[in-house]
Design a protein around this motif. Structure first.
Motif, PDB file in Angstrom:
ATOM      1  N   SER A  89       7.595   0.100  -3.976  1.00 42.27           N
ATOM      2  CA  SER A  89       8.052   0.142  -2.569  1.00 42.27           C
ATOM      3  C   SER A  89       7.671   1.437  -1.885  1.00 42.27           C
ATOM      4  CB  SER A  89       9.565  -0.053  -2.391  1.00 42.27           C
ATOM      5  OG  SER A  89       9.996  -1.218  -3.025  1.00 42.27           O
ATOM      6  N   ALA A  90       7.420   2.483  -2.677  1.00 41.24           N
ATOM      7  CA  ALA A  90       7.037   3.789  -2.134  1.00 41.24           C
ATOM      8  C   ALA A  90       6.303   4.527  -3.252  1.00 41.24           C
ATOM      9  CB  ALA A  90       8.280   4.562  -1.715  1.00 41.24           C
ATOM     10  N   PRO A  91       5.547   5.575  -2.921  1.00 42.16           N
ATOM     11  CA  PRO A  91       4.807   6.279  -3.988  1.00 42.16           C
ATOM     12  C   PRO A  91       5.752   6.935  -4.997  1.00 42.16           C
ATOM     13  CG  PRO A  91       4.122   7.031  -1.783  1.00 42.16           C
ATOM     14  CD  PRO A  91       5.323   6.167  -1.590  1.00 42.16           C
ATOM     15  N   GLU A 107       4.298   1.172 -12.537  1.00 43.26           N
ATOM     16  CA  GLU A 107       4.300   1.182 -11.071  1.00 43.26           C
ATOM     17  C   GLU A 107       3.449   0.036 -10.537  1.00 43.26           C
ATOM     18  OE1 GLU A 107       3.174   4.836  -9.098  1.00 43.26           O
ATOM     19  OE2 GLU A 107       3.711   4.026  -7.143  1.00 43.26           O
ATOM     20  N   ARG A 108       3.971  -0.605  -9.512  1.00 38.00           N
ATOM     21  CA  ARG A 108       3.255  -1.719  -8.871  1.00 38.00           C
ATOM     22  C   ARG A 108       3.306  -1.528  -7.359  1.00 38.00           C
ATOM     23  NH1 ARG A 108       6.397  -2.841  -5.295  1.00 38.00           N
ATOM     24  NH2 ARG A 108       8.413  -3.686  -5.549  1.00 38.00           N
ATOM     25  N   GLY A 115       3.173  -3.548  -3.400  1.00 41.62           N
ATOM     26  CA  GLY A 115       3.285  -4.798  -2.656  1.00 41.62           C
ATOM     27  C   GLY A 115       3.633  -4.549  -1.204  1.00 41.62           C
ATOM     28  N   MET A 116       3.826  -5.630  -0.493  1.00 44.29           N
ATOM     29  CA  MET A 116       4.181  -5.561   0.924  1.00 44.29           C
ATOM     30  C   MET A 116       5.030  -6.774   1.276  1.00 44.29           C
ATOM     31  SD  MET A 116       0.642  -4.707   2.882  1.00 44.29           S
ATOM     32  CE  MET A 116       1.431  -4.415   4.452  1.00 44.29           C
ATOM     33  N   SER A 117       5.746  -6.705   2.392  1.00 48.21           N
ATOM     34  CA  SER A 117       6.502  -7.874   2.834  1.00 48.21           C
ATOM     35  C   SER A 117       5.546  -9.035   3.114  1.00 48.21           C
ATOM     36  CB  SER A 117       7.274  -7.566   4.110  1.00 48.21           C
ATOM     37  OG  SER A 117       8.165  -6.527   3.887  1.00 48.21           O
ATOM     38  N   VAL A 140      -1.464   2.431  -8.885  1.00 51.32           N
ATOM     39  CA  VAL A 140      -0.630   1.226  -8.806  1.00 51.32           C
ATOM     40  C   VAL A 140      -1.232   0.110  -9.660  1.00 51.32           C
ATOM     41  CG1 VAL A 140       0.490   1.775  -6.618  1.00 51.32           C
ATOM     42  CG2 VAL A 140      -1.711   0.577  -6.584  1.00 51.32           C
ATOM     43  N   ASP A 188      -2.928   0.258   4.281  1.00 47.76           N
ATOM     44  CA  ASP A 188      -2.873   1.312   3.265  1.00 47.76           C
ATOM     45  C   ASP A 188      -4.290   1.795   2.986  1.00 47.76           C
ATOM     46  OD1 ASP A 188      -0.058   1.368   2.672  1.00 47.76           O
ATOM     47  OD2 ASP A 188      -0.327  -0.648   1.849  1.00 47.76           O
ATOM     48  N   ARG A 246      -1.918   6.171   4.375  1.00 45.53           N
ATOM     49  CA  ARG A 246      -1.757   4.968   5.205  1.00 45.53           C
ATOM     50  C   ARG A 246      -2.441   5.189   6.539  1.00 45.53           C
ATOM     51  NH1 ARG A 246       4.004   6.516   4.447  1.00 45.53           N
ATOM     52  NH2 ARG A 246       4.266   6.152   2.225  1.00 45.53           N
ATOM     53  N   LYS A 271      -1.602   3.190   8.954  1.00 48.86           N
ATOM     54  CA  LYS A 271      -0.492   2.866   9.854  1.00 48.86           C
ATOM     55  C   LYS A 271       0.459   4.063   9.897  1.00 48.86           C
ATOM     56  CE  LYS A 271       1.278   0.322   5.846  1.00 48.86           C
ATOM     57  NZ  LYS A 271       1.420  -0.979   5.223  1.00 48.86           N
ATOM     58  N   ILE A 307       8.031   6.115   4.704  1.00 50.69           N
ATOM     59  CA  ILE A 307       8.835   5.332   3.760  1.00 50.69           C
ATOM     60  C   ILE A 307       9.898   6.265   3.184  1.00 50.69           C
ATOM     61  CG2 ILE A 307       8.889   3.806   1.766  1.00 50.69           C
ATOM     62  CD1 ILE A 307       6.043   3.061   2.244  1.00 50.69           C
ATOM     63  N   ASN A 367      11.303   1.297   5.288  1.00 51.91           N
ATOM     64  CA  ASN A 367      10.254   1.692   6.224  1.00 51.91           C
ATOM     65  C   ASN A 367      10.824   2.127   7.567  1.00 51.91           C
ATOM     66  OD1 ASN A 367       8.668   0.866   4.194  1.00 51.91           O
ATOM     67  ND2 ASN A 367       7.623  -0.757   5.307  1.00 51.91           N
TER      68      ASN A 367
HETATM   69  P1  AMP Z   1       7.098  -3.179   3.552  1.00 55.70           P
HETATM   70  O1  AMP Z   1       6.657  -3.121   4.964  1.00 55.70           O
HETATM   71  O2  AMP Z   1       8.527  -2.894   3.340  1.00 55.70           O
HETATM   72  O3  AMP Z   1       6.649  -4.418   2.986  1.00 55.70           O
HETATM   73  O4  AMP Z   1       6.352  -1.991   2.820  1.00 55.70           O
HETATM   74  C1  AMP Z   1       5.069  -2.139   2.330  1.00 55.70           C
HETATM   75  C2  AMP Z   1       4.416  -0.793   2.150  1.00 55.70           C
HETATM   76  O5  AMP Z   1       5.078  -0.062   1.124  1.00 55.70           O
HETATM   77  C3  AMP Z   1       2.991  -0.901   1.665  1.00 55.70           C
HETATM   78  O6  AMP Z   1       2.088  -1.216   2.703  1.00 55.70           O
HETATM   79  C4  AMP Z   1       2.778   0.475   1.080  1.00 55.70           C
HETATM   80  O7  AMP Z   1       2.456   1.401   2.093  1.00 55.70           O
HETATM   81  C5  AMP Z   1       4.147   0.807   0.512  1.00 55.70           C
HETATM   82  N1  AMP Z   1       4.208   0.649  -0.948  1.00 55.70           N
HETATM   83  C6  AMP Z   1       4.710  -0.358  -1.676  1.00 55.70           C
HETATM   84  N2  AMP Z   1       4.597  -0.097  -2.997  1.00 55.70           N
HETATM   85  C7  AMP Z   1       4.002   1.118  -3.103  1.00 55.70           C
HETATM   86  C8  AMP Z   1       3.614   1.966  -4.188  1.00 55.70           C
HETATM   87  N3  AMP Z   1       3.835   1.620  -5.443  1.00 55.70           N
HETATM   88  N4  AMP Z   1       3.021   3.139  -3.895  1.00 55.70           N
HETATM   89  C9  AMP Z   1       2.793   3.516  -2.615  1.00 55.70           C
HETATM   90  N5  AMP Z   1       3.148   2.791  -1.558  1.00 55.70           N
HETATM   91  C10 AMP Z   1       3.752   1.603  -1.791  1.00 55.70           C
END
Ligand code: AMP
Ligand code: MCA
Length: 507
Positions: free
Chosen positions: A277-279, A298-299, A301-303, A325, A384, A399, A401, A405, A410
């Motif tokens: 969800s974040a670095p 660590e993985r 993803g995005m919404s 990741v 990203d 990013r 954008k 985070i 966000n």
């Molecule tokens: P969200 O809008 O809540 O879906 O957040 C998605 C964003 O979270 C992604 O576009 C990334 O910028 C960030 N994100 C998710 N996982 C990671 C990770 N393991 N490392 C860095 N950024 C991440």
């Protein structure tokens, strides 16, 4: 296939065994989950809602809230979870935009939420409290506990998740049954879920991490969950000897590391720690390994996409590398492109684009925005910035954008600046993300008052608190005479970030 049906098929044979054990001493069996979701699905079915009706839900974390989510899938409607931190202006926008047929809120918020909902044309507003009270369960208690899940195609909508926009208002990411189910199946395999696994669920259930990755992960493996209504590091540690899997945003790992009891002994029964969800700072990754002997996986993803990449679980595929990741998940194509739209060679930094069965259908009622975010050949532009190394590991280095985070949530500067600029006496403002030892990153506001006006930073923060979700509130606010600008007159946020970078640095 209906996602609910796939999850239901994975329930274990012994339907009386425990599916969820809560932190207030309750045990829910698999049969309880089946019966309660049937009753709630029958309640929704009896409301005679239109096809594709949205069920918007802003309630505290509870097992009953999960049941409502599963029942929505089962009844064939679309689930719309809302962060409990959202205040009235935020909720008004989501309800107005999504036009849900049903809204479920906490009893304490019924007055203002129902007013907004009825104004937006919602037909039914129910309440659901964390102590299993409220009109939703009262009504469902009269419904049958048998229900045949509504047939759904892979492309049918299952959920809408609002994600804030870099400009303008939030966009609703439309996720289908196929998006969610394909991702859940891939992760079950990739992360080696096995019989006997037990998940500690300590995340909120209104975003992808807690609602989909963690919840689906356990359910599709028929695995028990230890359910924590909120994250409490001491309680997580206490539960670890009875669990095997834990998932968290980096802040959760930082807070667990602050617990003296975190060591090899307390984590000896654990099989897997997942972060995302974040670095995740390399420092956290290394310290975790040194303290516990476990390597965090660590993985990323995005919404809009659910999970995209993951470090390997299986050592035969490679080691888990901190600061990366991992690899694109099976079925996901990921490429890194330059500004001209050319794919870049190994090691070069560019825009990350993705394609796969997990990638969403588009933004709710925003066809233009959807088109802009996809390339001509169907890749989704993540916003990203990253690179792929010679072994195929993906790293996110930034990013494109403008996004902060904070503790896994966000925060879009444009939204907060909009609110600040509306305050009396404010000429202009800029919000930047700076390092924070607990939340990873937090927002700092820099404000220019109108000529002759004297503004107080703390006063601005106090004003914002009454309007916005708490995690969006800048941790500090400074008033200045001018903002640094480039020759085009654009505010140079990189210079502001540099100026305030040590504001919260560890002493
Ligand atoms: P969200 O809008 O809540 O879906 O957040 C998605 C964003 O979270 C992604 O576009 C990334 O910028 C960030 N994100 C998710 N996982 C990671 C990770 N393991 N490392 C860095 N950024 C991440
Ligand atoms: C709470 N506060 C925060 C945050 N959370 N400030 C900045 N960022 C935050 N995330 C502030 C409150 O405003 C309050 O400030 C003070 O901290 C204490 O609030 P409280 O609610 O008690 O905080 P907490 O319970 O300690 O919460 C911290 C938390 C929580 C547990 C880290 O933020 C959390 O659960 N984060 C996880 C978010 C998550 O699940 N993200 C996944 C998104 P004051 O005292 O001034 O009022 S899914 C996603 O991103 C993608 C798709 C993915 O890849 O997973």
């Amino acid at each position: 296939m209906n996602l609910f049906s796939a999850l239901r098929e994975a329930f274990p044979e012994d339907m009386d065994s425990t599916a969820i054990e809560t932190d207030n001493g309750l045990n829910y069996s698999w049969r309880d989950l089946d019966r309660a979701t049937a009753m709630l699905a029958n309640l929704l079915a009896a409301l005679d809602l239109p096809h594709g009706a949205r069920i918007a839900v802003q309630v505290e974390k509870s097992v009953e809230a999960v049941m409502l989510y599963l029942a929505t899938l089962r009844a064939g409607y679309v689930f719309l979870p809302l962060n409990t931190a959202y205040q009235s202006a935020e909720i008004e926008y989501f309800i107005g935009n999504a036009e849900p047929s049903v809204v479920v809120c906490s009893g304490k918020n019924f007055g203002w939420v129902s007013k907004l909902a009825f104004k937006a044309g919602t037909q039914h507003v129910f309440t659901l409290n964390e102590d299993r009270t409220g009109s939703l369960l009262e009504r469902a208690a009269h419904c049958s506990d048998q229900h045949q899940a509504v047939a759904k195609a892979d492309d049918d909508l299952a959920a809408i998740l609002y994600t804030s926009g870099t400009t303008g208002r939030s966009k609703g990411a439309m996720l289908t049954h196929g998006n969610l189910l394909s991702n859940a199946r891939v992760l079950k395999d990739y992360w080696g879920w096995k019989k006997g696994d037990v998940l500690i669920h300590a995340l909120p259930i209104f975003h992808v991490h807690g609602l989909f990755v963690a919840l689906h992960g356990a359910l599709i493996n028929g695995s028990k969950m230890i359910w924590l209504s909120r994250f409490d590091p001491a309680l997580v540690l206490k539960k670890m000897p009875q669990a095997t899997v834990f998932m968290g945003v980096p802040t959760l790992y930082v807070r667990l590391l602050a617990e003296p009891g975190l060591n090899r002994e307390s984590t000896r029964n654990m099989r897997l720690f997942v972060a995302g969800s974040a670095p995740l700072l390399l420092e956290t990754f290394n310290e975790w390994k040194a303290r516990t002997g476990h390597t965090i996986l660590e993985r990323y993803g995005m919404s809009e996409t659910v999970m995209l990449t993951s470090n390997p679980y299986d050592p035969a595929l490679g080691e888990r590398r901190g600061g990366t990741v991992g690899f694109p998940l099976p079925g996901v194509s990921l490429r890194v492109q330059d500004e001209a739209g050319q794919s870049l060679p190994v090691g070069e930094i560019g825009a990350i684009q993705v394609k796969g069965p997990n990638v969403f259908k588009g933004y709710w009622r925003m066809p233009e925005k959807t088109r802009e975010e996809f390339s001509a050949d169907g890749y989704f532009k993540t916003g990203d910035v990253g690179k792929i190394d010679e072994r195929g590991y993906v790293s996110i280095v930034g990013r494109s954008k403008d996004l902060i985070i904070s503790g896994g949530y966000n925060v879009y500067p444009a939204e907060i600046e909009g609110y600040i600029n509306e305050l009396p006496g404010v000429a202009e403002s800029a919000l930047v993300g700076v390092f924070h030892p607990d939340f990873g990153e937090v927002g700092v506001a820099v404000v220019i008052p109108k000529p002759g006006v004297k503004l107080d930073g703390d006063g601005i923060v106090a004003e914002l608190k009454s309007k916005l979700a708490n995690f969006k509130i800048p941790k500090r606010c400074f008033t200045v005479g001018e903002l640094p600008r480039n020759t085009m007159g654009k505010v140079q946020k990189n210079l502001l970030r540099e100026q305030y970078k040590d504001l919260f640095a560890k002493s």
